[in-house]
Motif scaffolding. Structure first.
Motif, PDB file in Angstrom:
ATOM      1  N   LEU A 108       0.918  -1.385   0.255  1.00 28.85           N
ATOM      2  CA  LEU A 108      -0.132   0.163  -0.187  1.00 28.85           C
ATOM      3  C   LEU A 108       0.953   1.609   0.123  1.00 28.85           C
ATOM      4  O   LEU A 108       0.328   2.142  -0.278  1.00 28.85           O
ATOM      5  CB  LEU A 108      -0.688  -0.432   1.390  1.00 28.85           C
ATOM      6  N   GLU A 109       2.350   1.439   0.847  1.00 27.34           N
ATOM      7  CA  GLU A 109       3.134   2.475   0.483  1.00 27.34           C
ATOM      8  C   GLU A 109       3.505   2.910  -0.503  1.00 27.34           C
ATOM      9  O   GLU A 109       3.322   3.638  -1.235  1.00 27.34           O
ATOM     10  CB  GLU A 109       3.593   2.394   2.078  1.00 27.34           C
ATOM     11  N   VAL A 110       4.179   1.334  -1.086  1.00 26.37           N
ATOM     12  CA  VAL A 110       4.382   1.465  -2.272  1.00 26.37           C
ATOM     13  C   VAL A 110       3.701   2.208  -3.777  1.00 26.37           C
ATOM     14  O   VAL A 110       4.326   3.302  -4.235  1.00 26.37           O
ATOM     15  CB  VAL A 110       4.756   0.332  -2.960  1.00 26.37           C
ATOM     16  N   ALA A 111       1.922   2.005  -3.311  1.00 25.25           N
ATOM     17  CA  ALA A 111       1.275   2.110  -4.558  1.00 25.25           C
ATOM     18  C   ALA A 111       0.813   3.690  -3.608  1.00 25.25           C
ATOM     19  O   ALA A 111       1.205   4.577  -4.933  1.00 25.25           O
ATOM     20  CB  ALA A 111      -0.175   1.171  -4.306  1.00 25.25           C
ATOM     21  N   ALA A 112       1.038   4.233  -2.657  1.00 29.72           N
ATOM     22  CA  ALA A 112       0.083   5.778  -2.345  1.00 29.72           C
ATOM     23  C   ALA A 112       1.603   6.366  -2.916  1.00 29.72           C
ATOM     24  O   ALA A 112       1.456   7.276  -4.111  1.00 29.72           O
ATOM     25  CB  ALA A 112       0.846   5.380  -1.394  1.00 29.72           C
ATOM     26  N   ASP A 113       2.638   5.463  -2.776  1.00 28.81           N
ATOM     27  CA  ASP A 113       4.017   6.447  -2.884  1.00 28.81           C
ATOM     28  C   ASP A 113       3.917   6.852  -4.870  1.00 28.81           C
ATOM     29  O   ASP A 113       4.284   8.214  -5.568  1.00 28.81           O
ATOM     30  CB  ASP A 113       5.640   5.617  -2.906  1.00 28.81           C
ATOM     31  N   ALA A 114       4.158   5.728  -5.947  1.00 27.64           N
ATOM     32  CA  ALA A 114       4.034   5.727  -6.964  1.00 27.64           C
ATOM     33  C   ALA A 114       3.058   7.381  -7.202  1.00 27.64           C
ATOM     34  O   ALA A 114       2.729   7.830  -8.220  1.00 27.64           O
ATOM     35  CB  ALA A 114       3.698   3.989  -7.316  1.00 27.64           C
ATOM     36  N   ILE A 115       1.503   7.289  -6.205  1.00 24.64           N
ATOM     37  CA  ILE A 115       0.583   8.060  -7.067  1.00 24.64           C
ATOM     38  C   ILE A 115       1.338   9.350  -6.741  1.00 24.64           C
ATOM     39  O   ILE A 115       0.697   9.895  -7.847  1.00 24.64           O
ATOM     40  CB  ILE A 115      -0.518   7.122  -6.415  1.00 24.64           C
ATOM     41  N   ARG A 116       1.336   9.492  -5.575  1.00 20.48           N
ATOM     42  CA  ARG A 116       2.137  10.830  -5.381  1.00 20.48           C
ATOM     43  C   ARG A 116       2.895  11.109  -6.455  1.00 20.48           C
ATOM     44  O   ARG A 116       2.657  11.710  -6.504  1.00 20.48           O
ATOM     45  CB  ARG A 116       2.652  10.797  -3.693  1.00 20.48           C
TER      46      ARG A 116
END
Length: 46
Positions: A34-42
């Motif tokens: 989830l953190e990796v996905a959120a970072d990618a979106i940001r």
């Protein structure tokens, strides 16, 4: 199962401590994803 968690399904099924350890690891991996996905979106935002 064996590659990811170091035990086979039969051992996972019969050993409660092993099952709890595996599920804790899965939870950590899920949160990390989830953190990796959120970072990618940001990072995609201009």
């Amino acid at each position: 199962m064996h590659q990811s968690h170091g035990c086979g399904f039969a051992e996972y099924e019969r050993d409660l401590e092993k099952r709890l350890d595996v599920e804790k690891d899965r939870e950590k991996e899920y949160k990390k994803g989830l953190e990796v996905a959120a970072d990618a979106i940001r990072n995609q935002m201009p």
